[in-house]
Design a protein around this motif. Structure first.
Motif, mmCIF file in Angstrom:
data_model
loop_
_atom_site.group_PDB
_atom_site.id
_atom_site.type_symbol
_atom_site.label_atom_id
_atom_site.label_comp_id
_atom_site.label_asym_id
_atom_site.label_seq_id
_atom_site.Cartn_x
_atom_site.Cartn_y
_atom_site.Cartn_z
ATOM 1 N N ILE A 1 10.236 61.772 15.081
ATOM 2 C CA ILE A 1 11.681 61.547 15.128
ATOM 3 C C ILE A 1 11.965 60.045 15.001
ATOM 4 N N TYR B 1 12.730 70.178 8.762
ATOM 5 C CA TYR B 1 12.970 68.764 9.058
ATOM 6 C C TYR B 1 14.403 68.433 8.662
ATOM 7 N N SER C 1 15.572 63.410 11.940
ATOM 8 C CA SER C 1 16.396 63.609 13.138
ATOM 9 C C SER C 1 16.074 64.876 13.911
ATOM 10 N N TYR C 2 15.383 65.811 13.261
ATOM 11 C CA TYR C 2 14.981 67.049 13.934
ATOM 12 C C TYR C 2 13.754 67.601 13.225
ATOM 13 N N ALA D 1 21.253 71.210 17.008
ATOM 14 C CA ALA D 1 20.917 69.833 16.626
ATOM 15 C C ALA D 1 21.896 69.309 15.587
ATOM 16 N N GLU E 1 25.263 68.032 16.935
ATOM 17 C CA GLU E 1 25.193 66.686 17.522
ATOM 18 C C GLU E 1 24.978 65.617 16.453
ATOM 19 N N ILE E 2 24.104 65.915 15.503
ATOM 20 C CA ILE E 2 23.807 64.945 14.442
ATOM 21 C C ILE E 2 25.056 64.629 13.623
ATOM 22 N N PRO F 1 22.379 61.527 18.575
ATOM 23 C CA PRO F 1 21.016 62.062 18.408
ATOM 24 C C PRO F 1 20.953 63.467 18.977
ATOM 25 N N ALA F 2 20.156 64.314 18.376
ATOM 26 C CA ALA F 2 20.000 65.679 18.879
ATOM 27 C C ALA F 2 19.341 65.645 20.248
ATOM 28 N N SER F 3 19.934 66.321 21.221
ATOM 29 C CA SER F 3 19.369 66.323 22.580
ATOM 30 C C SER F 3 18.039 67.074 22.608
ATOM 31 N N ASN G 1 15.407 67.523 19.884
ATOM 32 C CA ASN G 1 15.123 67.099 18.506
ATOM 33 C C ASN G 1 13.790 67.586 17.966
ATOM 34 N N SER G 2 13.059 68.344 18.780
ATOM 35 C CA SER G 2 11.753 68.834 18.342
ATOM 36 C C SER G 2 11.443 70.165 19.021
#
Length: 205
Positions: free
Chosen positions: A29, A143, A155-156, A178, A181-182, A187-189, A191-192
């Motif tokens: 990320i 991705y 970003s994810y 995600a 938010e993006i 930022p994505a809370s 993100n992975s």
């Protein structure tokens, strides 16, 4: 002889493991994604930089043959329908070696894209360099890239949602959460997440 057997077994295991090209560690990320040029099913080359209007991309490593990829196919199509108009189109990439999975040959990709009426590019990663660069290991593996200046940052990374079998049983839509938010500039809370699918069919060395 007893001491020799474990040694021979280790050599055999090493030979098997080394016979396949493994992915690199891949993007994390916040990493900047390198551009690429891959052949689309229409025969044209596609790159990230080619779409000047894109605010980002939803890059999906997928294929024709994996049951998980098939289960997620409509959801991937729906993601493009929902987000392409908002500046985040889907770009699908098939990284599988057709020598290992004949159903993922370029002609089969063309047939699938036509039959399913894909509205997004379906690219062949013939050398598998792009999959290794991203660090993709599964089909599907997603991705989200977000534009930053003239390039794109990751970003994810991970899965679309929490149910790989039935879209009706999904409880958490990881990617859509995600994206909300993006697109709001945050930022994505989360993100992975763990990509669930078939392992990529890597070329033999």
């Amino acid at each position: 002889m007893k001491k020799l057997l474990p040694f021979l077994a280790s050599l055999l295991l090493l030979a098997v493991l080394s016979s396949y090209t493994r992915p690199l560690a891949g993007y994390q990320i916040g990493d900047k994604a390198a551009d690429f040029k891959l052949k689309n099913v229409d025969g044209k080359m596609v790159s990230l930089a080619g779409n000047k209007a894109a605010k980002g991309y939803i890059v999906v490593f997928t294929c024709n043959t994996c049951p998980y990829a098939k289960a997620y196919e409509q959801r991937i199509m729906d993601l493009h329908t929902k987000y392409a108009a908002q500046g985040y189109p889907v770009v699908a990439i098939n990284p599988n070696d057709p020598a290992v999975a004949p159903g993922d040959a370029f002609a089969e990709m063309q047939k699938r894209a036509k039959d399913k009426k894909y509205a997004f590019p379906y690219l062949q990663d013939e050398t598998q360099e792009v999959a290794r660069q991203f660090g993709a290991t599964r089909t599907p593996h997603l991705y989200v890239l977000t534009r930053q200046g003239s390039g794109f940052v990751v970003s994810y990374i991970g899965a679309i949602d929490d149910n790989s079998e039935d879209a009706k049983l999904v409880k958490t839509k990881y990617l859509e959460n995600a994206m909300t938010e993006i697109m709001a500039g945050k930022p994505a809370s989360v993100n992975s997440t763990k990509a669930v699918g078939c392992t990529i069919k890597w070329k033999k060395a």
